[in-house]
Design an enzyme around this catalytic site. Structure first.
Site, PDB file in Angstrom:
ATOM      1  N   LYS A  83      12.311  -8.588  -0.545  1.00  0.00           N
ATOM      2  CA  LYS A  83      11.997  -8.065  -1.830  1.00  0.00           C
ATOM      3  C   LYS A  83      12.302  -6.501  -1.708  1.00  0.00           C
ATOM      4  CE  LYS A  83       7.586  -6.250  -2.524  1.00  0.00           C
ATOM      5  NZ  LYS A  83       7.357  -5.025  -2.956  1.00  0.00           N
ATOM      6  N   ASN A  84      11.854  -5.651  -0.688  1.00  0.00           N
ATOM      7  CA  ASN A  84      12.044  -4.298  -0.925  1.00  0.00           C
ATOM      8  C   ASN A  84      13.730  -3.753  -0.731  1.00  0.00           C
ATOM      9  OD1 ASN A  84       9.633  -3.966  -1.550  1.00  0.00           O
ATOM     10  ND2 ASN A  84       8.790  -3.378   0.594  1.00  0.00           N
TER      11      ASN A  84
ATOM     12  N   ARG B   8       0.408   7.801  -5.648  1.00  0.00           N
ATOM     13  CA  ARG B   8       1.673   7.454  -5.259  1.00  0.00           C
ATOM     14  C   ARG B   8       2.783   8.204  -6.134  1.00  0.00           C
ATOM     15  NH1 ARG B   8       2.385   0.855  -4.960  1.00  0.00           N
ATOM     16  NH2 ARG B   8       4.450   1.424  -3.743  1.00  0.00           N
ATOM     17  N   PRO B   9       2.638   9.596  -5.495  1.00  0.00           N
ATOM     18  CA  PRO B   9       3.582  10.567  -6.435  1.00  0.00           C
ATOM     19  C   PRO B   9       4.897  10.195  -6.304  1.00  0.00           C
ATOM     20  CG  PRO B   9       2.878  11.431  -4.221  1.00  0.00           C
ATOM     21  CD  PRO B   9       2.254  10.053  -4.351  1.00  0.00           C
ATOM     22  N   ILE B  10       5.894  10.814  -7.308  1.00  0.00           N
ATOM     23  CA  ILE B  10       7.317  10.719  -7.101  1.00  0.00           C
ATOM     24  C   ILE B  10       7.804  12.104  -6.793  1.00  0.00           C
ATOM     25  CG2 ILE B  10       7.333   8.480  -8.094  1.00  0.00           C
ATOM     26  CD1 ILE B  10       8.501  10.232 -10.955  1.00  0.00           C
ATOM     27  N   ASP B  11       7.075  12.961  -6.304  1.00  0.00           N
ATOM     28  CA  ASP B  11       7.614  14.451  -6.234  1.00  0.00           C
ATOM     29  C   ASP B  11       8.926  14.467  -5.325  1.00  0.00           C
ATOM     30  OD1 ASP B  11       5.739  13.872  -4.217  1.00  0.00           O
ATOM     31  OD2 ASP B  11       6.099  15.732  -3.446  1.00  0.00           O
ATOM     32  N   GLN B  12       9.132  13.653  -4.442  1.00  0.00           N
ATOM     33  CA  GLN B  12      10.187  13.746  -3.287  1.00  0.00           C
ATOM     34  C   GLN B  12      11.189  13.079  -4.050  1.00  0.00           C
ATOM     35  OE1 GLN B  12       9.818  15.370  -0.362  1.00  0.00           O
ATOM     36  NE2 GLN B  12       8.018  15.846  -1.462  1.00  0.00           N
TER      37      GLN B  12
ATOM     38  N   ARG C 119       4.388 -11.578  -6.968  1.00  0.00           N
ATOM     39  CA  ARG C 119       5.402 -10.380  -7.027  1.00  0.00           C
ATOM     40  C   ARG C 119       6.213 -10.309  -5.818  1.00  0.00           C
ATOM     41  NH1 ARG C 119       2.420  -5.400  -6.830  1.00  0.00           N
ATOM     42  NH2 ARG C 119       4.495  -4.719  -6.087  1.00  0.00           N
TER      43      ARG C 119
ATOM     44  N   ASP D  17       2.970  -2.566   5.312  1.00  0.00           N
ATOM     45  CA  ASP D  17       2.657  -3.878   4.589  1.00  0.00           C
ATOM     46  C   ASP D  17       2.239  -4.961   5.261  1.00  0.00           C
ATOM     47  OD1 ASP D  17       3.661  -2.493   2.395  1.00  0.00           O
ATOM     48  OD2 ASP D  17       5.753  -2.623   2.585  1.00  0.00           O
TER      49      ASP D  17
ATOM     50  N   CYS E 138       1.677  -1.783  -6.870  1.00  0.00           N
ATOM     51  CA  CYS E 138       0.185  -2.040  -6.160  1.00  0.00           C
ATOM     52  C   CYS E 138      -0.755  -0.703  -6.242  1.00  0.00           C
ATOM     53  CB  CYS E 138       0.355  -2.404  -4.833  1.00  0.00           C
ATOM     54  SG  CYS E 138       0.897  -4.305  -4.756  1.00  0.00           S
TER      55      CYS E 138
ATOM     56  N   ARG F 188       6.441  -1.104  -9.267  1.00  0.00           N
ATOM     57  CA  ARG F 188       6.708   0.113  -8.655  1.00  0.00           C
ATOM     58  C   ARG F 188       8.362   0.316  -8.508  1.00  0.00           C
ATOM     59  NH1 ARG F 188       4.131   4.556  -8.128  1.00  0.00           N
ATOM     60  NH2 ARG F 188       5.209   5.985  -6.816  1.00  0.00           N
TER      61      ARG F 188
HETATM   62  N1  EPU Z   1       4.985   9.761  -1.227  1.00  0.00           N
HETATM   63  C1  EPU Z   1       4.968  11.298  -1.711  1.00  0.00           C
HETATM   64  N2  EPU Z   1       5.981  11.298  -2.616  1.00  0.00           N
HETATM   65  C2  EPU Z   1       7.012  10.563  -2.927  1.00  0.00           C
HETATM   66  C3  EPU Z   1       6.990   9.396  -2.430  1.00  0.00           C
HETATM   67  C4  EPU Z   1       6.288   9.109  -1.669  1.00  0.00           C
HETATM   68  O1  EPU Z   1       4.175  11.974  -1.166  1.00  0.00           O
HETATM   69  O2  EPU Z   1       7.763  11.115  -3.679  1.00  0.00           O
HETATM   70  C5  EPU Z   1       4.187   9.590   0.021  1.00  0.00           C
HETATM   71  C6  EPU Z   1       3.522   8.328  -0.556  1.00  0.00           C
HETATM   72  O3  EPU Z   1       2.270   8.656  -1.165  1.00  0.00           O
HETATM   73  C7  EPU Z   1       3.039   7.437   0.727  1.00  0.00           C
HETATM   74  C8  EPU Z   1       4.122   7.952   1.733  1.00  0.00           C
HETATM   75  O4  EPU Z   1       4.997   8.816   1.000  1.00  0.00           O
HETATM   76  O5  EPU Z   1       1.734   7.971   1.320  1.00  0.00           O
HETATM   77  C9  EPU Z   1       5.001   6.649   1.902  1.00  0.00           C
HETATM   78  O6  EPU Z   1       5.639   6.267   0.508  1.00  0.00           O
HETATM   79  P1  EPU Z   1       7.088   5.633   0.120  1.00  0.00           P
HETATM   80  O7  EPU Z   1       7.894   6.322  -0.810  1.00  0.00           O
HETATM   81  O8  EPU Z   1       7.672   5.110   1.701  1.00  0.00           O
HETATM   82  O9  EPU Z   1       6.669   4.287  -0.371  1.00  0.00           O
HETATM   83  P2  EPU Z   1       7.245   3.350  -1.695  1.00  0.00           P
HETATM   84  O10 EPU Z   1       8.940   3.580  -1.756  1.00  0.00           O
HETATM   85  O11 EPU Z   1       6.550   3.751  -2.919  1.00  0.00           O
HETATM   86  C10 EPU Z   1       7.842   1.188  -0.415  1.00  0.00           C
HETATM   87  C11 EPU Z   1       7.343  -0.205  -0.423  1.00  0.00           C
HETATM   88  C12 EPU Z   1       5.930  -0.336  -0.261  1.00  0.00           C
HETATM   89  C13 EPU Z   1       5.790   0.001   1.247  1.00  0.00           C
HETATM   90  C14 EPU Z   1       6.146   1.456   1.394  1.00  0.00           C
HETATM   91  C15 EPU Z   1       5.847   2.016   2.875  1.00  0.00           C
HETATM   92  C16 EPU Z   1       9.127  -0.831  -2.226  1.00  0.00           C
HETATM   93  C17 EPU Z   1       9.354  -1.238  -3.755  1.00  0.00           C
HETATM   94  N3  EPU Z   1       7.943  -0.521  -1.924  1.00  0.00           N
HETATM   95  O12 EPU Z   1       7.011   1.918  -1.278  1.00  0.00           O
HETATM   96  O13 EPU Z   1       5.800  -1.846  -0.121  1.00  0.00           O
HETATM   97  O14 EPU Z   1       4.244  -0.137   1.507  1.00  0.00           O
HETATM   98  O15 EPU Z   1       7.469   1.418   0.943  1.00  0.00           O
HETATM   99  O16 EPU Z   1       6.870   1.219   3.659  1.00  0.00           O
HETATM  100  O17 EPU Z   1       9.925  -0.757  -1.502  1.00  0.00           O
HETATM  101  C18 EPU Z   1       4.654  -4.043  -0.563  1.00  0.00           C
HETATM  102  O18 EPU Z   1       6.001  -4.382  -0.294  1.00  0.00           O
HETATM  103  O19 EPU Z   1       3.682  -4.388  -0.445  1.00  0.00           O
HETATM  104  C19 EPU Z   1       4.736  -2.584  -0.712  1.00  0.00           C
HETATM  105  C20 EPU Z   1       3.731  -1.696  -1.224  1.00  0.00           C
END
Ligand code: EPU
Length: 415
Positions: free
Chosen positions: A6-7, A106-110, A381, A289, A101, A77
């Protein structure tokens, strides 16, 4: 038989936008997040054709719109990957703030930090993110946290930027390597994916390619735990055992037998499970996960286990549901204390997110009596025909549709 990841798929499908020619993507899982990604591509003007089972031909050269509307994007997401892909190709993007989820903040600042480093400007208004750049220029990007999504988005935006981008403190998950391999097969120049420094030398154009998505590490891990929880003997095919190492090691500690082959893995358990401590961390650590699934397994083990969530703020919301099934779990912030009770009882429960839903299926398979799981749209999903695959292994599981007037939710799984 494990489906495509999926991811990885939810990043590779938007990445097709960067190519000037049609691409063929194989091993695409049949899950709702993928169907949403394909719909977004179609809405924007791409030609999407299913040419064989799990195989799509996508021609994104005819995309006219650079906007992903709220109604679709909010459902998933991963819609944020359209930001990086559209910005990389058209130097502009308009995408709704992502859904997904509920795992805490779940910020997107990065993500925004990466786009800015490459020269883009952004505005946030009315729930939409607008990105614009006169030109994208390669630059250093240092992430303050290890983030899968922002690492993938930085790669997408930098692939066609001018010059060299260096991403430091990058995430190392297998799906990051898969995205880089896909882009490289179209002519991109991405080095170091899978390590914490990724270097991207921008290229002018990307050609078409045929690419096979890697198997889903988390789906495989979920079936491994389902086998372990039910004293099973299961051969899980189409896996990359290396991607499962942290899960395999932990399961062996818990008392599960695992045999590895080239692209399959056999899991057997006699039901004698022992306590273990688990802490989730970014790859190559134990994946977040898989946290709800392993916590469920530990409710069946002898002794007290400690599970620590190291990635998300709130990933224990499923614990209340497991308690309804007889689990003895105390949560304190990001730490759960699990007193193994050796057995679970069937109960009506509710999936609150994707992996929580998978954990409840495992609990239901292991429990005495009938378990009814509500809100299985979460599970759909990310799992391709989970109940069909489990039924083929002998599970008594059925998907039932409940009439709207009897319940607020329309579908359930009965295990
Ligand atoms: N974070 C920030 N700022 C950002 C982005 C992330 O502070 O701009 C923090 C998050 O709050 C979190 C950490 O960084 O504490 C990790 O977040 P990450 O960005 O790695 O997560 P993601 O990309 O939103 C993906 C998977 C998730 C999985 C995480 C961690 C996808 C679509 N989703 O999420 O998958 O838990 O990586 O491995 O790839 C799932 O499949 O059930 C799922 C939730």
């Amino acid at each position: 038989m494990i489906s495509g990841a999926k991811n990885a798929a939810v990043a590779i499908l938007p990445a097709v936008i960067l190519s000037d020619e049609p691409c063929i993507i194989e091993n695409v899982p049949n899950i709702s997040d993928v169907r949403i990604s394909l719909r977004i591509l179609e809405e924007m003007g791409a030609r999407v054709e299913c040419i064989a089972k799990d195989t799509y031909r996508i021609d994104a050269s005819c995309i006219k719109k650079c906007c992903v509307p709220y109604e679709i994007a909010r459902k998933m997401r991963a819609s944020y990957y359209f930001l990086g892909a559209l910005l990389g190709k058209f130097r502009k993007a308009r995408v709704s703030m992502p859904g997904g989820c509920p795992l805490g903040d779940r910020p997107i600042d990065q993500h925004l930090k990466a786009f800015s480093a490459l020269g883009a400007e952004y505005t946030l208004s009315q729930g939409m993110i607008d990105l614009r750049a006169d030109k994208l220029v390669g630059n250093p990007i240092f992430f303050d946290v290890v983030t899968v999504g922002a690492t993938m988005n930085a790669i997408l935006a930098a692939t066609k930027a001018e010059g060299m981008t260096v991403i430091e403190n990058a995430a190392k998950e297998p799906h990051i390597v898969d995205l880089a391999n896909f882009l490289n097969s179209m002519g991109a120049n991405i080095m170091g994916a899978g390590t914490d420094v990724i270097k991207i030398r921008g290229v002018d154009r990307l050609r078409g390619t045929t690419y096979t998505v890697i198997p889903d590490q988390i789906e495989a891990g979920t079936f491994m735990i389902a086998a372990a929880a039910t004293k099973g003997d299961v051969l899980i095919k189409n896996v990359i055992p290396k991607h499962l190492e942290s899960i395999t090691k932990k399961l062996e500690k818990i008392g599960v037998n695992i045999e590895q082959f080239d692209d399959s893995i056999r899991v057997t358990s006699d039901g004698n499970l022992v306590k273990a401590n688990v802490k989730t961390t970014p790859h190559p650590g134990f994946p977040t996960d898989m946290q709800p699934q392993i916590a469920t397994l530990l409710t069946l083990a002898n002794g007290t286990s400690i599970v620590t969530e190291g990635v998300w703020e709130q990933r224990f919301r499923y614990v209340d549901e497991l308690r309804r099934m007889g689990a003895d779990i105390t949560v304190n912030g990001k730490v759960a204390l699990i007193e193994g009770t050796g057995s679970l009882m069937g109960a009506p429960v509710k999936a609150c997110d994707l992996r929580a839903g998978a954990a409840l299926i495992i609990a239901g398979l292991a429990a005495n009596g009938i378990t009814e799981i509500e809100d299985i749209y979460h599970i759909e999903r990310g799992y391709d025909c989970m109940e069909g695959k489990l039924r083929a292994l002998g599970a008594d599981i059925e998907k039932v549709t409940v009439p709207d007037d009897s319940m607020s939710d329309s579908e359930k799984k009965v295990v």
